[in-house]
Motif scaffolding. Structure first.
Motif, short mmCIF file in Angstrom:
data_model
loop_
_atom_site.label_atom_id
_atom_site.label_comp_id
_atom_site.label_asym_id
_atom_site.label_seq_id
_atom_site.Cartn_x
_atom_site.Cartn_y
_atom_site.Cartn_z
N HIS A 75 42.32 77.48 72.47
CA HIS A 75 40.92 77.85 72.69
C HIS A 75 40.03 76.63 72.97
O HIS A 75 39.06 76.73 73.72
CB HIS A 75 40.40 78.67 71.52
CG HIS A 75 40.95 80.06 71.51
ND1 HIS A 75 40.41 81.07 72.26
CD2 HIS A 75 42.01 80.59 70.89
CE1 HIS A 75 41.10 82.17 72.09
NE2 HIS A 75 42.11 81.90 71.26
N THR A 76 40.38 75.49 72.40
CA THR A 76 39.64 74.27 72.72
C THR A 76 39.88 73.88 74.17
O THR A 76 38.95 73.46 74.87
CB THR A 76 40.06 73.14 71.76
OG1 THR A 76 39.84 73.56 70.42
CG2 THR A 76 39.25 71.88 72.03
N ALA A 77 41.10 74.03 74.64
CA ALA A 77 41.40 73.73 76.04
C ALA A 77 40.67 74.68 76.99
O ALA A 77 40.15 74.27 78.03
CB ALA A 77 42.91 73.80 76.28
N VAL A 78 40.59 75.96 76.62
CA VAL A 78 39.86 76.93 77.45
C VAL A 78 38.38 76.56 77.50
O VAL A 78 37.76 76.57 78.57
CB VAL A 78 40.05 78.37 76.91
CG1 VAL A 78 39.10 79.34 77.57
CG2 VAL A 78 41.49 78.81 77.10
N ALA A 83 33.81 74.20 80.43
CA ALA A 83 32.77 73.17 80.50
C ALA A 83 32.94 72.31 81.74
O ALA A 83 31.96 72.01 82.43
CB ALA A 83 32.81 72.30 79.24
N LEU A 84 34.16 71.94 82.06
CA LEU A 84 34.41 71.13 83.24
C LEU A 84 34.01 71.86 84.51
O LEU A 84 33.36 71.28 85.39
CB LEU A 84 35.89 70.73 83.31
CG LEU A 84 36.30 69.85 84.48
CD1 LEU A 84 35.62 68.49 84.38
CD2 LEU A 84 37.81 69.70 84.51
N VAL A 85 34.34 73.13 84.61
CA VAL A 85 33.98 73.93 85.79
C VAL A 85 32.46 74.02 85.91
O VAL A 85 31.90 73.83 86.99
CB VAL A 85 34.63 75.33 85.73
CG1 VAL A 85 34.04 76.27 86.76
CG2 VAL A 85 36.13 75.21 85.92
N CYS A 86 31.78 74.29 84.80
CA CYS A 86 30.31 74.38 84.83
C CYS A 86 29.67 73.06 85.21
O CYS A 86 28.71 73.03 85.99
CB CYS A 86 29.77 74.84 83.48
SG CYS A 86 30.01 76.58 83.17
#
Length: 99
Positions: A75-78, A83-86
């Protein structure tokens, strides 16, 4: 998410309203009020696109079960990927709105 929302708005008032309109469904789909397991499958898939749902899952898992490593890392990776995509979309939109 806030930066991404603000790149679509013309003023601070629009940004505040858009953030409110985003946060209300996000809280409803997060599992805070209703467990995700009790939602219909279609709604549950929409809820998994909500970063708050992953955060609530992490919070419950860590506080109530002690936080299994695979669950926490997944879930941290998701959340990091979301966050990276945003950030990338915000950065791209922000540059184009300045020109």
């Amino acid at each position: 998410m806030g930066t991404l929302i603000s790149t679509f708005c013309q003023s601070q008032q629009q940004s505040a309203l858009a953030s409110f309109l985003f946060m209300f469904p996000a809280m409803m789909f997060s599992g805070l009020m209703f467990p995700l397991e009790n939602m219909p499958p279609v709604i549950r898939w929409i809820a998994y696109l909500d970063p708050l749902a992953h955060y609530m899952g992490l919070l419950r898992n860590i506080m109530l079960k002690g936080g299994g490593a695979t669950y926490v890392l997944t879930h941290t990776a998701v959340l990091a990927l979301m966050a990276l995509v945003c950030i990338l979309i915000s950065f791209r939109r922000f540059r184009t709105t300045l020109q």
